[in-house]
Design a protein around this motif. Structure first.
Motif, PDB file in Angstrom:
ATOM      1  N   GLU A  71       0.831  -1.204   0.000  1.00  0.00           N
ATOM      2  CA  GLU A  71       0.000   0.000   0.000  1.00  0.00           C
ATOM      3  C   GLU A  71       0.870   1.260   0.000  1.00  0.00           C
ATOM      4  OE1 GLU A  71      -2.214  -3.450   1.257  1.00  0.00           O
ATOM      5  OE2 GLU A  71      -0.377  -2.573   2.104  1.00  0.00           O
ATOM      6  N   HIS A  72       1.920   1.227   0.798  1.00  0.00           N
ATOM      7  CA  HIS A  72       2.842   2.357   0.850  1.00  0.00           C
ATOM      8  C   HIS A  72       3.508   2.575  -0.507  1.00  0.00           C
ATOM      9  CE1 HIS A  72       6.846   4.164   1.433  1.00  0.00           C
ATOM     10  NE2 HIS A  72       6.315   4.825   2.441  1.00  0.00           N
ATOM     11  N   GLN A  73       4.015   1.504  -1.093  1.00  0.00           N
ATOM     12  CA  GLN A  73       4.689   1.604  -2.388  1.00  0.00           C
ATOM     13  C   GLN A  73       3.734   2.064  -3.482  1.00  0.00           C
ATOM     14  OE1 GLN A  73       7.631   1.640  -0.985  1.00  0.00           O
ATOM     15  NE2 GLN A  73       8.537   0.498  -2.673  1.00  0.00           N
ATOM     16  N   ASP A  74       2.476   1.624  -3.401  1.00  0.00           N
ATOM     17  CA  ASP A  74       1.488   2.032  -4.399  1.00  0.00           C
ATOM     18  C   ASP A  74       1.233   3.535  -4.325  1.00  0.00           C
ATOM     19  OD1 ASP A  74      -0.688   1.401  -6.406  1.00  0.00           O
ATOM     20  OD2 ASP A  74      -1.920   2.238  -4.795  1.00  0.00           O
ATOM     21  N   MET A  75       1.136   4.082  -3.106  1.00  0.00           N
ATOM     22  CA  MET A  75       0.918   5.525  -2.952  1.00  0.00           C
ATOM     23  C   MET A  75       2.096   6.326  -3.494  1.00  0.00           C
ATOM     24  SD  MET A  75      -0.994   6.235   0.667  1.00  0.00           S
ATOM     25  CE  MET A  75      -2.763   5.975   0.825  1.00  0.00           C
ATOM     26  N   ALA A  76       3.317   5.876  -3.190  1.00  0.00           N
ATOM     27  CA  ALA A  76       4.506   6.579  -3.675  1.00  0.00           C
ATOM     28  C   ALA A  76       4.568   6.541  -5.203  1.00  0.00           C
ATOM     29  CB  ALA A  76       5.764   5.969  -3.071  1.00  0.00           C
ATOM     30  N   THR A  77       4.312   5.368  -5.777  1.00  0.00           N
ATOM     31  CA  THR A  77       4.334   5.242  -7.231  1.00  0.00           C
ATOM     32  C   THR A  77       3.244   6.078  -7.876  1.00  0.00           C
ATOM     33  OG1 THR A  77       5.225   3.001  -7.057  1.00  0.00           O
ATOM     34  CG2 THR A  77       4.220   3.608  -9.153  1.00  0.00           C
ATOM     35  N   THR A  78       2.059   6.078  -7.260  1.00  0.00           N
ATOM     36  CA  THR A  78       0.941   6.862  -7.788  1.00  0.00           C
ATOM     37  C   THR A  78       1.288   8.346  -7.822  1.00  0.00           C
ATOM     38  OG1 THR A  78      -0.733   5.281  -7.043  1.00  0.00           O
ATOM     39  CG2 THR A  78      -1.453   7.546  -7.397  1.00  0.00           C
ATOM     40  N   LEU A  79       1.890   8.852  -6.739  1.00  0.00           N
ATOM     41  CA  LEU A  79       2.262  10.269  -6.711  1.00  0.00           C
ATOM     42  C   LEU A  79       3.266  10.589  -7.815  1.00  0.00           C
ATOM     43  CD1 LEU A  79       2.159  13.059  -5.450  1.00  0.00           C
ATOM     44  CD2 LEU A  79       3.875  12.306  -3.787  1.00  0.00           C
ATOM     45  N   ALA A  80       4.256   9.723  -7.999  1.00  0.00           N
ATOM     46  CA  ALA A  80       5.247   9.952  -9.044  1.00  0.00           C
ATOM     47  C   ALA A  80       4.603   9.932 -10.427  1.00  0.00           C
ATOM     48  CB  ALA A  80       6.354   8.913  -8.959  1.00  0.00           C
ATOM     49  N   VAL A  81       3.690   8.992 -10.649  1.00  0.00           N
ATOM     50  CA  VAL A  81       3.022   8.874 -11.951  1.00  0.00           C
ATOM     51  C   VAL A  81       2.157  10.103 -12.230  1.00  0.00           C
ATOM     52  CG1 VAL A  81       1.259   7.593 -13.232  1.00  0.00           C
ATOM     53  CG2 VAL A  81       3.084   6.359 -12.027  1.00  0.00           C
ATOM     54  N   VAL A  82       1.441  10.581 -11.222  1.00  0.00           N
ATOM     55  CA  VAL A  82       0.581  11.753 -11.399  1.00  0.00           C
ATOM     56  C   VAL A  82       1.414  13.001 -11.695  1.00  0.00           C
ATOM     57  CG1 VAL A  82      -1.002  13.312 -10.213  1.00  0.00           C
ATOM     58  CG2 VAL A  82      -1.327  10.848 -10.027  1.00  0.00           C
ATOM     59  N   LEU A  83       2.542  13.129 -11.014  1.00  0.00           N
ATOM     60  CA  LEU A  83       3.377  14.318 -11.186  1.00  0.00           C
ATOM     61  C   LEU A  83       4.213  14.280 -12.462  1.00  0.00           C
ATOM     62  CD1 LEU A  83       4.745  14.867  -7.570  1.00  0.00           C
ATOM     63  CD2 LEU A  83       3.090  16.312  -8.768  1.00  0.00           C
ATOM     64  N   ARG A  84       4.475  13.082 -12.970  1.00  0.00           N
ATOM     65  CA  ARG A  84       5.435  12.953 -14.062  1.00  0.00           C
ATOM     66  C   ARG A  84       5.082  13.767 -15.312  1.00  0.00           C
ATOM     67  NH1 ARG A  84       9.840  10.438 -15.370  1.00  0.00           N
ATOM     68  NH2 ARG A  84      10.260   9.814 -17.506  1.00  0.00           N
ATOM     69  N   ALA A  96       9.947   7.775  -8.123  1.00  0.00           N
ATOM     70  CA  ALA A  96       9.678   7.183  -6.812  1.00  0.00           C
ATOM     71  C   ALA A  96      10.973   6.559  -6.313  1.00  0.00           C
ATOM     72  CB  ALA A  96       8.575   6.130  -6.920  1.00  0.00           C
ATOM     73  N   GLY A  97      11.572   7.172  -5.301  1.00  0.00           N
ATOM     74  CA  GLY A  97      12.827   6.671  -4.754  1.00  0.00           C
ATOM     75  C   GLY A  97      14.016   7.301  -5.444  1.00  0.00           C
ATOM     76  N   LEU A  98      14.813   8.061  -4.701  1.00  0.00           N
ATOM     77  CA  LEU A  98      15.996   8.709  -5.262  1.00  0.00           C
ATOM     78  C   LEU A  98      17.001   8.906  -4.139  1.00  0.00           C
ATOM     79  CD1 LEU A  98      17.276  10.224  -7.761  1.00  0.00           C
ATOM     80  CD2 LEU A  98      16.391  12.318  -6.711  1.00  0.00           C
ATOM     81  N   GLY A  99      18.248   8.540  -4.385  1.00  0.00           N
ATOM     82  CA  GLY A  99      19.284   8.785  -3.396  1.00  0.00           C
ATOM     83  C   GLY A  99      19.702  10.237  -3.426  1.00  0.00           C
ATOM     84  N   PRO A 108      22.669  11.182   4.015  1.00  0.00           N
ATOM     85  CA  PRO A 108      21.883  10.620   2.917  1.00  0.00           C
ATOM     86  C   PRO A 108      20.407  10.427   3.284  1.00  0.00           C
ATOM     87  CG  PRO A 108      23.021   8.866   4.062  1.00  0.00           C
ATOM     88  CD  PRO A 108      23.376  10.144   4.784  1.00  0.00           C
ATOM     89  N   TYR A 109      19.559  10.626   2.291  1.00  0.00           N
ATOM     90  CA  TYR A 109      18.124  10.400   2.445  1.00  0.00           C
ATOM     91  C   TYR A 109      17.598   9.757   1.173  1.00  0.00           C
ATOM     92  CZ  TYR A 109      18.907  13.697   6.192  1.00  0.00           C
ATOM     93  OH  TYR A 109      19.421  14.312   7.303  1.00  0.00           O
ATOM     94  N   GLU A 110      16.406   9.192   1.282  1.00  0.00           N
ATOM     95  CA  GLU A 110      15.767   8.594   0.111  1.00  0.00           C
ATOM     96  C   GLU A 110      14.281   8.901   0.154  1.00  0.00           C
ATOM     97  OE1 GLU A 110      15.150   4.235  -1.982  1.00  0.00           O
ATOM     98  OE2 GLU A 110      16.895   4.563  -0.692  1.00  0.00           O
ATOM     99  N   PRO A 111      13.899  10.108  -0.306  1.00  0.00           N
ATOM    100  CA  PRO A 111      12.472  10.446  -0.301  1.00  0.00           C
ATOM    101  C   PRO A 111      11.679   9.464  -1.147  1.00  0.00           C
ATOM    102  CG  PRO A 111      13.721  11.999  -1.645  1.00  0.00           C
ATOM    103  CD  PRO A 111      14.723  11.159  -0.914  1.00  0.00           C
ATOM    104  N   ASP A 112      10.432   9.238  -0.751  1.00  0.00           N
ATOM    105  CA  ASP A 112       9.594   8.321  -1.515  1.00  0.00           C
ATOM    106  C   ASP A 112       9.366   8.828  -2.929  1.00  0.00           C
ATOM    107  OD1 ASP A 112       9.129   6.323   0.472  1.00  0.00           O
ATOM    108  OD2 ASP A 112       7.766   7.704   1.490  1.00  0.00           O
ATOM    109  N   VAL A 113       9.282  10.144  -3.088  1.00  0.00           N
ATOM    110  CA  VAL A 113       9.113  10.766  -4.407  1.00  0.00           C
ATOM    111  C   VAL A 113      10.000  12.001  -4.469  1.00  0.00           C
ATOM    112  CG1 VAL A 113       7.513  11.898  -6.000  1.00  0.00           C
ATOM    113  CG2 VAL A 113       6.750   9.927  -4.674  1.00  0.00           C
ATOM    114  N   ALA A 114      10.628  12.215  -5.604  1.00  0.00           N
ATOM    115  CA  ALA A 114      11.449  13.411  -5.789  1.00  0.00           C
ATOM    116  C   ALA A 114      11.199  13.991  -7.175  1.00  0.00           C
ATOM    117  CB  ALA A 114      12.926  13.086  -5.617  1.00  0.00           C
TER     118      ALA A 114
END
Length: 215
Positions: A71-84, A96-99, A108-114
């Protein structure tokens, strides 16, 4: 301290990784005083490429955690897809996911979406400097509540990330907050809506997001 729970130029390069024995598959101990891991960043660099776990340094703690729930991964992917599409139209990337790492300390950080421009400055090949981001987004999980809600706003504001978006499905009620206008290590504006409502991401993104996409 390592715990388990669930963004400057010229900084020194990380220590080279020790060789692994071809017969035992084990990493031999380094000679005394050689390749010692003396900082959390050293430990982090030793982990990168050796594990699929997510690792970040937050408030002096090395946080190592597995990938989120489906569910968490789906939300992160959805946000990236909508913003892309909106990002691509402006010449940016939305992933979704960036060092990333902070300028200076290189924490170091890895936001769910960048969201970031392709020419954003990098440290090495893997990490984008947080100061080069247009937006960072986090999806709160049960194990990341304190860090995403309490620590990440200050981290991203200090790095001068223009927008930090917090999708919080574990709050009661579930909510989405957009932080903007970073100044002196804090965001001066925060807008919150219940999940399912529309929320505006201000400049430089300037996008009206219908958070019903997360339901």
């Amino acid at each position: 301290m390592v715990t388990t729970s669930r963004k400057t130029h010229g900084c020194p390069a990380p220590s080279p990784e020790p060789e692994v024995s071809a017969t035992t598959g084990e990493v031999p101990p380094a000679p005394a005083g050689e390749n010692e891991l003396t900082t959390l960043r050293d430990v982090y660099d030793a982990l990168v490429g050796r594990t699929k776990m997510r690792a970040e340094i937050i408030d002096g703690r090395l946080i190592v955690s597995p990938l989120g729930t489906p569910e968490h991964q789906d939300m992160a992917t959805t946000l990236a897809v909508v913003l892309r599409p909106h990002a691509v139209a402006r010449g940016w990337k939305a992933v979704a996911g960036l060092g990333i790492c902070t300028d200076g300390t290189r924490d170091p950080y890895e936001p769910d979406v960048a969201v970031y421009p392709p020419d954003a400055p990098r440290w090495g090949a893997r990490e984008v400097y947080a100061s080069g981001l247009v937006m960072a987004g986090e999806v709160v999980s049960a194990g990341s509540v304190g860090d995403d809600r309490d620590h990440k706003p200050g981290i991203y504001a200090t790095a001068r990330v223009p927008i930090y978006m917090l999708v919080d499905p574990v709050s009661e009620p579930a909510r989405v907050t957009v932080f903007s206008e970073p100044k002196d290590g804090r965001y001066t504006i925060a807008t919150t809506v219940d999940l399912g409502k529309e929320i505006h991401l201000p400049d430089p993104v300037d996008f009206l997001l219908d958070t019903a996409v997360f339901l």
